[in-house]
Design a protein around this motif. Structure first.
Motif, mmCIF file in Angstrom:
data_model
loop_
_atom_site.group_PDB
_atom_site.id
_atom_site.type_symbol
_atom_site.label_atom_id
_atom_site.label_comp_id
_atom_site.label_asym_id
_atom_site.label_seq_id
_atom_site.Cartn_x
_atom_site.Cartn_y
_atom_site.Cartn_z
ATOM 1 N N LEU A 176 -19.778 13.906 31.751
ATOM 2 C CA LEU A 176 -18.487 13.240 31.864
ATOM 3 C C LEU A 176 -18.050 12.645 30.526
ATOM 4 C CD1 LEU A 176 -18.790 11.379 35.303
ATOM 5 C CD2 LEU A 176 -17.325 13.341 34.776
ATOM 6 N N LEU A 177 -18.982 12.059 29.797
ATOM 7 C CA LEU A 177 -18.649 11.424 28.518
ATOM 8 C C LEU A 177 -18.089 12.424 27.515
ATOM 9 C CD1 LEU A 177 -21.630 8.941 28.021
ATOM 10 C CD2 LEU A 177 -19.223 8.354 28.358
ATOM 11 N N VAL A 178 -18.678 13.602 27.445
ATOM 12 C CA VAL A 178 -18.232 14.560 26.427
ATOM 13 C C VAL A 178 -16.928 15.237 26.826
ATOM 14 C CG1 VAL A 178 -20.592 14.962 25.690
ATOM 15 C CG2 VAL A 178 -19.569 16.503 27.360
ATOM 16 N N GLN A 179 -16.499 15.027 28.070
ATOM 17 C CA GLN A 179 -15.239 15.630 28.509
ATOM 18 C C GLN A 179 -14.077 14.637 28.514
ATOM 19 O OE1 GLN A 179 -16.247 19.048 31.645
ATOM 20 N NE2 GLN A 179 -17.057 17.093 32.304
ATOM 21 N N VAL A 180 -14.334 13.413 28.085
ATOM 22 C CA VAL A 180 -13.264 12.412 28.045
ATOM 23 C C VAL A 180 -12.211 12.832 27.022
ATOM 24 C CG1 VAL A 180 -12.703 10.032 27.430
ATOM 25 C CG2 VAL A 180 -14.724 10.520 28.820
ATOM 26 N N ARG A 181 -10.961 12.697 27.387
ATOM 27 C CA ARG A 181 -9.853 13.041 26.511
ATOM 28 C C ARG A 181 -9.048 11.792 26.187
ATOM 29 N NH1 ARG A 181 -7.671 18.096 30.193
ATOM 30 N NH2 ARG A 181 -9.549 19.413 30.013
ATOM 31 N N ALA A 182 -8.269 11.886 25.137
ATOM 32 C CA ALA A 182 -7.442 10.741 24.750
ATOM 33 C C ALA A 182 -6.483 10.366 25.873
ATOM 34 C CB ALA A 182 -6.668 11.069 23.472
ATOM 35 N N SER A 183 -6.001 11.367 26.607
ATOM 36 C CA SER A 183 -5.055 11.080 27.692
ATOM 37 C C SER A 183 -5.704 10.294 28.826
ATOM 38 C CB SER A 183 -4.478 12.392 28.242
ATOM 39 O OG SER A 183 -5.515 13.226 28.724
ATOM 40 N N ASP A 184 -7.047 10.410 28.938
ATOM 41 C CA ASP A 184 -7.730 9.682 30.004
ATOM 42 C C ASP A 184 -7.624 8.171 29.814
ATOM 43 O OD1 ASP A 184 -8.551 12.034 31.226
ATOM 44 O OD2 ASP A 184 -10.367 12.153 30.005
ATOM 45 N N LEU A 185 -7.529 7.747 28.553
ATOM 46 C CA LEU A 185 -7.431 6.314 28.282
ATOM 47 C C LEU A 185 -6.105 5.746 28.760
ATOM 48 C CD1 LEU A 185 -8.996 6.272 24.703
ATOM 49 C CD2 LEU A 185 -10.119 5.853 26.897
ATOM 50 N N ARG A 186 -5.146 6.641 29.001
ATOM 51 C CA ARG A 186 -3.835 6.190 29.509
ATOM 52 C C ARG A 186 -3.651 6.524 30.983
ATOM 53 N NH1 ARG A 186 -2.764 8.902 24.692
ATOM 54 N NH2 ARG A 186 -1.938 10.699 25.832
ATOM 55 N N SER A 187 -4.720 7.054 31.596
ATOM 56 C CA SER A 187 -4.626 7.478 32.986
ATOM 57 C C SER A 187 -5.135 6.380 33.924
ATOM 58 C CB SER A 187 -5.454 8.758 33.202
ATOM 59 O OG SER A 187 -5.597 9.034 34.576
ATOM 60 N N LEU A 188 -4.273 5.966 34.839
ATOM 61 C CA LEU A 188 -4.662 4.952 35.818
ATOM 62 C C LEU A 188 -5.787 5.461 36.709
ATOM 63 C CD1 LEU A 188 -4.223 2.238 37.237
ATOM 64 C CD2 LEU A 188 -2.462 3.360 38.641
ATOM 65 N N ARG A 189 -5.728 6.739 37.069
ATOM 66 C CA ARG A 189 -6.748 7.303 37.942
ATOM 67 C C ARG A 189 -8.129 7.261 37.283
ATOM 68 N NH1 ARG A 189 -6.511 13.345 40.703
ATOM 69 N NH2 ARG A 189 -8.215 13.015 42.192
ATOM 70 N N ALA A 190 -8.174 7.590 35.990
ATOM 71 C CA ALA A 190 -9.453 7.572 35.291
ATOM 72 C C ALA A 190 -10.030 6.163 35.238
ATOM 73 C CB ALA A 190 -9.283 8.133 33.879
ATOM 74 N N TRP A 191 -9.169 5.176 34.994
ATOM 75 C CA TRP A 191 -9.638 3.791 34.952
ATOM 76 C C TRP A 191 -10.116 3.334 36.326
ATOM 77 C CZ3 TRP A 191 -11.030 0.998 30.994
ATOM 78 C CH2 TRP A 191 -10.523 1.295 29.728
ATOM 79 N N VAL A 192 -9.412 3.754 37.377
ATOM 80 C CA VAL A 192 -9.833 3.390 38.732
ATOM 81 C C VAL A 192 -11.220 3.971 39.028
ATOM 82 C CG1 VAL A 192 -9.377 3.761 41.187
ATOM 83 C CG2 VAL A 192 -7.520 3.070 39.653
ATOM 84 N N LEU A 193 -11.439 5.241 38.644
ATOM 85 C CA LEU A 193 -12.744 5.858 38.872
ATOM 86 C C LEU A 193 -13.845 5.152 38.089
ATOM 87 C CD1 LEU A 193 -11.763 9.644 38.812
ATOM 88 C CD2 LEU A 193 -12.562 8.333 40.786
ATOM 89 N N ALA A 194 -13.557 4.818 36.830
ATOM 90 C CA ALA A 194 -14.559 4.143 35.995
ATOM 91 C C ALA A 194 -14.899 2.761 36.548
ATOM 92 C CB ALA A 194 -14.051 4.028 34.568
ATOM 93 N N LEU A 195 -13.877 2.008 36.903
ATOM 94 C CA LEU A 195 -14.118 0.674 37.449
ATOM 95 C C LEU A 195 -14.795 0.747 38.815
ATOM 96 C CD1 LEU A 195 -10.776 -1.091 36.431
ATOM 97 C CD2 LEU A 195 -13.047 -1.403 35.405
#
Length: 528
Positions: A176-195
């Motif tokens: 998962l870490l190596v597939q993180v993209r810059a757009s993920d940092l602006r994605s609400l869904r990605a933050w919800v999954l991480a939290l």
């Protein structure tokens, strides 16, 4: 991508288990080094052949960097020529690395597009390779990646999924870490999954705290802690079995300590007595048994047993007041080349000057040693690598061990990182079962580990001495409400089958999806 990157990542994986300069595990380095491998097999869509090669190179470097100290036993003590010793270690590492080569070949062959699916598949094939290494050909799971996490934030998961489950989780996180993209940092869904993931980890931590520290019946009091005396003879390995030096030294020193000890339980390590009972002077063992037949003390003593007709065992004898016959534990999981010679390899062992033997195997799930309200479960040397075998004793919670005791002699490997690695292995078992692990060794690490995996007492390695301390058993009485861990519950019933089934299901579903795509199906959305 150059293969030397995989070599460096593999060596970093080895270092994460126990740093060469201080022996401490580094959980973050384990994930980071695995992430480098994940990046190599994910970037550029390599062929299955390239994926297999990367897995083979990474794992060979990792395993050589993990158990390089076999050189000391085979060359320094065994007298095997240096080039042959190096070839043997490389050959063993390469053979075990083939499991990881197959795993990553399958990963690249299935070519999953979906990022979450790729992470799950990477974790699944990695888990299958780790379990194959711990099971096939009697298993040699030393150095599994999960052992790097005994001090990390993921350690809490050990009570649920064990060391192999930890390996699955870390492999998923690495991909998962190596597939993180810059757009993920602006994605609400990605933050919800991480939290959400962090919240689940927090809940697991809180649940462990409740189960281990709070959820008990206050009206029932546990027996007093056991007062321990752990004996570390530090008999030089090249003298240990010599009749003119190590043998008389061991017999004299251990007998003196056993006679003079004042602790409740006295423990002497694996083959502390380096002779068979019939080879001892008359009355030697009988004197020890008589010493502990009355009063309020007990002893557990490592000694070989048997004869040429019946075969030999690597064993522990126990004595305490009230026993009509000595307690006996025989080692179940034998060391290949050390305690049994695999078929077609006798020619290899004959090249070394090491007292090897073909030992008989003890039963699985042998009865514990009952003393002072505790159920004390011995395990010998690297038996503590096999949590699924120790877990058999938890099938009946009312008779489950309250304390583990490991009897070891890894003096064969010198004053090396092998001592630290073995200590962390014992700590992982304490985390998985939430039972203390007491270690009595010839050269180290002689230590007391509590039910949280914390080393509370430790004797300086490669010194001769006695470690005094105490240990509080867990799960002493059913009325206390000390529940066994989820891992102990399921592994005692089904072994590692649930983890294998999970990983197999992920691979199967992925393969079926790849087959549909190959027949003209639509590729999945690569986003989460």
């Amino acid at each position: 991508m150059p293969l030397w990157i995989a070599v460096l990542a593999g060596l970093a994986q080895a270092a994460s288990l126990a740093l060469p300069w201080n022996g401490q595990p580094q959980w973050w380095l384990q994930i980071a080094s695995l992430a480098v491998l994940a990046w190599q097999v994910r970037a550029g869509a390599p062929t299955w052949r390239r994926g297999a090669l990367l897995g083979f190179v990474f794992a060979t470097a990792w395993l050589c960097g993990t158990f390089w100290w076999l050189y000391i036993s085979m060359h320094t003590y065994g007298g095997l020529a240096a080039p042959l010793t190096v070839a043997a270690i490389l050959g063993l590492a390469a053979f075990l690395a083939s499991y990881y080569a197959l795993a990553l070949g399958v990963f690249c062959r299935l070519a999953v597009v979906h990022r979450a699916g790729a992470a799950l598949l990477f974790g699944a094939v990695w888990l299958l390779a780790e379990m194959a290494r711990g099971w096939l050909w009697t298993g040699f799971p030393w150095g599994a990646g999960g052992y790097a996490h005994v001090d990390g934030p993921l350690a809490v998961l050990a009570r649920y999924v064990g060391v192999y489950g930890l390996g699955f989780v870390t492999a998923v996180l690495a991909m998962l870490l190596v597939q993180v993209r810059a757009s993920d940092l602006r994605s609400l869904r990605a933050w919800v999954l991480a939290l959400g993931g962090l919240a689940l980890l927090g809940l697991a931590t809180a649940d462990r705290h409740c189960a281990v520290e709070l959820c008990h019946t206050p009206a029932v009091r546990a027996p007093a802690p056991l007062q321990l005396a752990l004996l570390q003879g530090n008999i030089p390995q090249d003298e240990k079995f010599q009749p003119g030096s190590g043998v008389p030294l061991a017999l004299q020193w251990y007998r003196e300590q056993l006679d003079g000890a004042s602790a409740s339980l006295v423990v002497a390590p694996e083959t502390a007595i380096p002779l068979l009972p019939q080879q001892l002077i008359p009355g030697y063992l009988e004197g020890i048994a008589k010493r502990y037949a009355s009063g309020s003390q007990a002893v557990l003593l490592g000694i070989p047993l048997g004869d040429e007709a019946e075969g030999y065992t690597n064993s522990v004898l126990g004595a305490r007041p009230g026993l009509t016959a000595p307690y006996r534990y025989d080692k179940h999981h034998l060391v290949p080349f050390g305690e049994f010679i695999p078929p077609f390899f006798k020619w290899f062992t004959q090249m070394m000057n090491i007292p090897l033997g073909d030992f008989n195997r003890g039963g699985l799930g042998q009865a514990p040693f009952a003393f002072a309200g505790q159920r004390i479960a011995p395990n010998i040397c690297y038996e503590d690598l096999f949590g699924e075998e120790l877990g058999v004793r938890f099938a009946d919670p009312a008779g489950a061990p309250t304390v583990f005791v490991n009897f070891s002699n890894i003096g064969w490997f010198g004053n090396t990182v092998a001592i630290d690695q073995h200590l962390h292995i014992s700590r992982m078992r304490a985390l998985e079962f939430e039972r203390p692990m007491v270690r009595a060794t010839n050269t180290g690490a002689t230590a007391i580990i509590d039910h949280r995996g914390v080393v509370t007492h430790q004797l300086e390695r490669h010194t001769r001495g006695v470690l005094l301390g105490e240990v509080q058993g867990r799960g002493v009485d059913a009325q206390q409400g000390w529940a066994i861990t989820p891992y102990a519950w399921w592994v005692s019933r089904w072994g590692l089958v649930p983890l294998a089934a999970l990983a197999g299901a992920i691979v199967l579903v992925t393969a079926l999806g790849a087959g549909r795509r190959g027949r003209g199906g639509t590729a999945r959305n690569p986003d989460f």
